[in-house]
Design a protein around this motif. Structure first.
Motif, PDB file in Angstrom:
ATOM      1  N   VAL A   4       0.848  -1.184   0.000  1.00 34.12           N
ATOM      2  CA  VAL A   4       0.000   0.000   0.000  1.00 34.12           C
ATOM      3  C   VAL A   4       0.888   1.240   0.000  1.00 34.12           C
ATOM      4  O   VAL A   4       1.881   1.299   0.723  1.00 34.12           O
ATOM      5  N   LEU A   5       0.512   2.227  -0.797  1.00 34.43           N
ATOM      6  CA  LEU A   5       1.188   3.516  -0.801  1.00 34.43           C
ATOM      7  C   LEU A   5       0.222   4.560  -0.255  1.00 34.43           C
ATOM      8  O   LEU A   5      -0.881   4.719  -0.766  1.00 34.43           O
ATOM      9  N   ILE A   6       0.664   5.260   0.784  1.00 32.97           N
ATOM     10  CA  ILE A   6      -0.116   6.361   1.360  1.00 32.97           C
ATOM     11  C   ILE A   6       0.490   7.666   0.858  1.00 32.97           C
ATOM     12  O   ILE A   6       1.673   7.931   1.081  1.00 32.97           O
ATOM     13  N   VAL A   7      -0.323   8.473   0.193  1.00 34.88           N
ATOM     14  CA  VAL A   7       0.124   9.772  -0.320  1.00 34.88           C
ATOM     15  C   VAL A   7      -0.685  10.834   0.419  1.00 34.88           C
ATOM     16  O   VAL A   7      -1.872  11.019   0.154  1.00 34.88           O
ATOM     17  N   GLU A   8      -0.044  11.490   1.361  1.00 32.91           N
ATOM     18  CA  GLU A   8      -0.737  12.428   2.255  1.00 32.91           C
ATOM     19  C   GLU A   8       0.256  13.478   2.731  1.00 32.91           C
ATOM     20  O   GLU A   8       1.321  13.121   3.246  1.00 32.91           O
ATOM     21  N   VAL A  28       3.602  -1.108   3.923  1.00 33.79           N
ATOM     22  CA  VAL A  28       3.210   0.272   3.686  1.00 33.79           C
ATOM     23  C   VAL A  28       4.401   1.138   3.289  1.00 33.79           C
ATOM     24  O   VAL A  28       5.452   1.093   3.919  1.00 33.79           O
ATOM     25  N   SER A  29       4.210   1.945   2.240  1.00 35.43           N
ATOM     26  CA  SER A  29       5.151   2.984   1.851  1.00 35.43           C
ATOM     27  C   SER A  29       4.424   4.313   1.973  1.00 35.43           C
ATOM     28  O   SER A  29       3.200   4.368   1.903  1.00 35.43           O
ATOM     29  N   GLU A  30       5.198   5.395   2.149  1.00 32.32           N
ATOM     30  CA  GLU A  30       4.601   6.712   2.328  1.00 32.32           C
ATOM     31  C   GLU A  30       5.210   7.729   1.379  1.00 32.32           C
ATOM     32  O   GLU A  30       6.379   7.623   1.026  1.00 32.32           O
ATOM     33  N   ALA A  31       4.389   8.717   1.010  1.00 32.02           N
ATOM     34  CA  ALA A  31       4.861   9.856   0.227  1.00 32.02           C
ATOM     35  C   ALA A  31       4.155  11.109   0.751  1.00 32.02           C
ATOM     36  O   ALA A  31       2.947  11.081   0.974  1.00 32.02           O
ATOM     37  N   PRO A  32       4.897  12.198   0.927  1.00 30.57           N
ATOM     38  CA  PRO A  32       4.291  13.432   1.439  1.00 30.57           C
ATOM     39  C   PRO A  32       3.574  14.264   0.370  1.00 30.57           C
ATOM     40  O   PRO A  32       2.896  15.238   0.709  1.00 30.57           O
ATOM     41  N   ASN A  33       3.718  13.884  -0.894  1.00 29.65           N
ATOM     42  CA  ASN A  33       3.032  14.602  -1.976  1.00 29.65           C
ATOM     43  C   ASN A  33       3.055  13.747  -3.238  1.00 29.65           C
ATOM     44  O   ASN A  33       3.711  12.704  -3.300  1.00 29.65           O
ATOM     45  N   GLN A  54      -6.008  17.223  -2.227  1.00 25.72           N
ATOM     46  CA  GLN A  54      -5.356  18.528  -2.252  1.00 25.72           C
ATOM     47  C   GLN A  54      -3.981  18.439  -1.607  1.00 25.72           C
ATOM     48  O   GLN A  54      -3.859  18.303  -0.385  1.00 25.72           O
ATOM     49  N   MET A  55      -2.948  18.503  -2.453  1.00 25.69           N
ATOM     50  CA  MET A  55      -1.563  18.443  -1.990  1.00 25.69           C
ATOM     51  C   MET A  55      -0.728  19.374  -2.841  1.00 25.69           C
ATOM     52  O   MET A  55      -1.096  19.673  -3.973  1.00 25.69           O
ATOM     53  N   PRO A  56       0.420  19.805  -2.312  1.00 31.39           N
ATOM     54  CA  PRO A  56       1.314  20.641  -3.121  1.00 31.39           C
ATOM     55  C   PRO A  56       2.016  19.822  -4.211  1.00 31.39           C
ATOM     56  O   PRO A  56       2.115  18.604  -4.114  1.00 31.39           O
ATOM     57  N   TYR A  57       2.496  20.517  -5.220  1.00 35.62           N
ATOM     58  CA  TYR A  57       3.302  19.980  -6.328  1.00 35.62           C
ATOM     59  C   TYR A  57       2.502  19.169  -7.346  1.00 35.62           C
ATOM     60  O   TYR A  57       2.625  19.380  -8.527  1.00 35.62           O
ATOM     61  N   LEU A  58       1.718  18.191  -6.890  1.00 35.05           N
ATOM     62  CA  LEU A  58       0.928  17.345  -7.780  1.00 35.05           C
ATOM     63  C   LEU A  58      -0.245  16.830  -6.952  1.00 35.05           C
ATOM     64  O   LEU A  58      -0.047  16.122  -5.971  1.00 35.05           O
ATOM     65  N   ASN A  59      -1.478  17.221  -7.304  1.00 35.78           N
ATOM     66  CA  ASN A  59      -2.607  16.818  -6.463  1.00 35.78           C
ATOM     67  C   ASN A  59      -3.022  15.372  -6.746  1.00 35.78           C
ATOM     68  O   ASN A  59      -2.521  14.732  -7.668  1.00 35.78           O
ATOM     69  N   GLY A  60      -3.928  14.869  -5.944  1.00 37.82           N
ATOM     70  CA  GLY A  60      -4.342  13.475  -6.041  1.00 37.82           C
ATOM     71  C   GLY A  60      -4.992  13.109  -7.364  1.00 37.82           C
ATOM     72  O   GLY A  60      -4.806  12.005  -7.876  1.00 37.82           O
ATOM     73  N   VAL A  61      -5.744  14.027  -7.952  1.00 37.58           N
ATOM     74  CA  VAL A  61      -6.381  13.763  -9.243  1.00 37.58           C
ATOM     75  C   VAL A  61      -5.315  13.668 -10.337  1.00 37.58           C
ATOM     76  O   VAL A  61      -5.356  12.772 -11.178  1.00 37.58           O
ATOM     77  N   GLU A  65      -4.436  10.410 -12.675  1.00 36.49           N
ATOM     78  CA  GLU A  65      -4.365  10.467 -14.140  1.00 36.49           C
ATOM     79  C   GLU A  65      -3.029   9.931 -14.627  1.00 36.49           C
ATOM     80  O   GLU A  65      -2.968   9.189 -15.615  1.00 36.49           O
ATOM     81  N   TRP A  66      -1.939  10.270 -13.935  1.00 35.89           N
ATOM     82  CA  TRP A  66      -0.614   9.786 -14.311  1.00 35.89           C
ATOM     83  C   TRP A  66      -0.536   8.260 -14.140  1.00 35.89           C
ATOM     84  O   TRP A  66       0.004   7.569 -15.006  1.00 35.89           O
ATOM     85  N   VAL A  67      -1.074   7.728 -13.050  1.00 38.10           N
ATOM     86  CA  VAL A  67      -1.057   6.280 -12.799  1.00 38.10           C
ATOM     87  C   VAL A  67      -1.838   5.548 -13.883  1.00 38.10           C
ATOM     88  O   VAL A  67      -1.402   4.498 -14.368  1.00 38.10           O
ATOM     89  N   ARG A  68      -2.964   6.097 -14.294  1.00 37.99           N
ATOM     90  CA  ARG A  68      -3.784   5.454 -15.321  1.00 37.99           C
ATOM     91  C   ARG A  68      -3.077   5.366 -16.665  1.00 37.99           C
ATOM     92  O   ARG A  68      -3.333   4.472 -17.455  1.00 37.99           O
TER      93      ARG A  68
END
Length: 69
Positions: A4-8, A28-33, A54-61, A65-68
Motif C-alpha cells: 500500500v502507498l499512502i500519499v498524504e 506500507v510505503s509513504e509519500a508526502p506529496n 489537495q496536496m502541493p506539487y501534484l494533487n491526487g487527481v 491520471e498519471w497512474v492510469r
C-alpha cells in the motif's frame, strides 16, 4: 503481503494510516506529496494507493491520471 502507498501531505494523518495498515499486515510505503509518490510508484507496484486530493506539487487527481497512463 499486499503493498500500500499512502500519499498524504499531513504527516500526522500519514503516520496514523501507516500504523493502522502496518498492524493489519500490509507492507506500507509513504509519500508526502504526489511528486514523491510518482518516484516511488516508478520503483515498484502497489495493490492500493491511498491519496489525498489537495496536496502541493501534484494533487491526487493529477496523480491518478498519471497512474492510469
Amino acid at each position: 503481503m499486499k503493498k500500500v502507498l499512502i500519499v498524504e501531505d499531513d504527516e500526522f494523518l500519514r503516520t496514523a494510516l501507516n500504523n493502522v495498515l502496518s498492524a493489519s499486515d500490509f507492507d506500507v510505503s509513504e509519500a508526502p506529496n504526489g511528486k514523491v509518490a510518482k518516484d516511488i510508484i516508478k520503483g515498484g507496484s502497489f495493490s492500493l494507493i491511498l491519496s489525498d486530493i489537495q496536496m502541493p506539487y501534484l494533487n491526487g487527481v493529477e496523480l491518478l491520471e498519471w497512474v492510469r497512463e
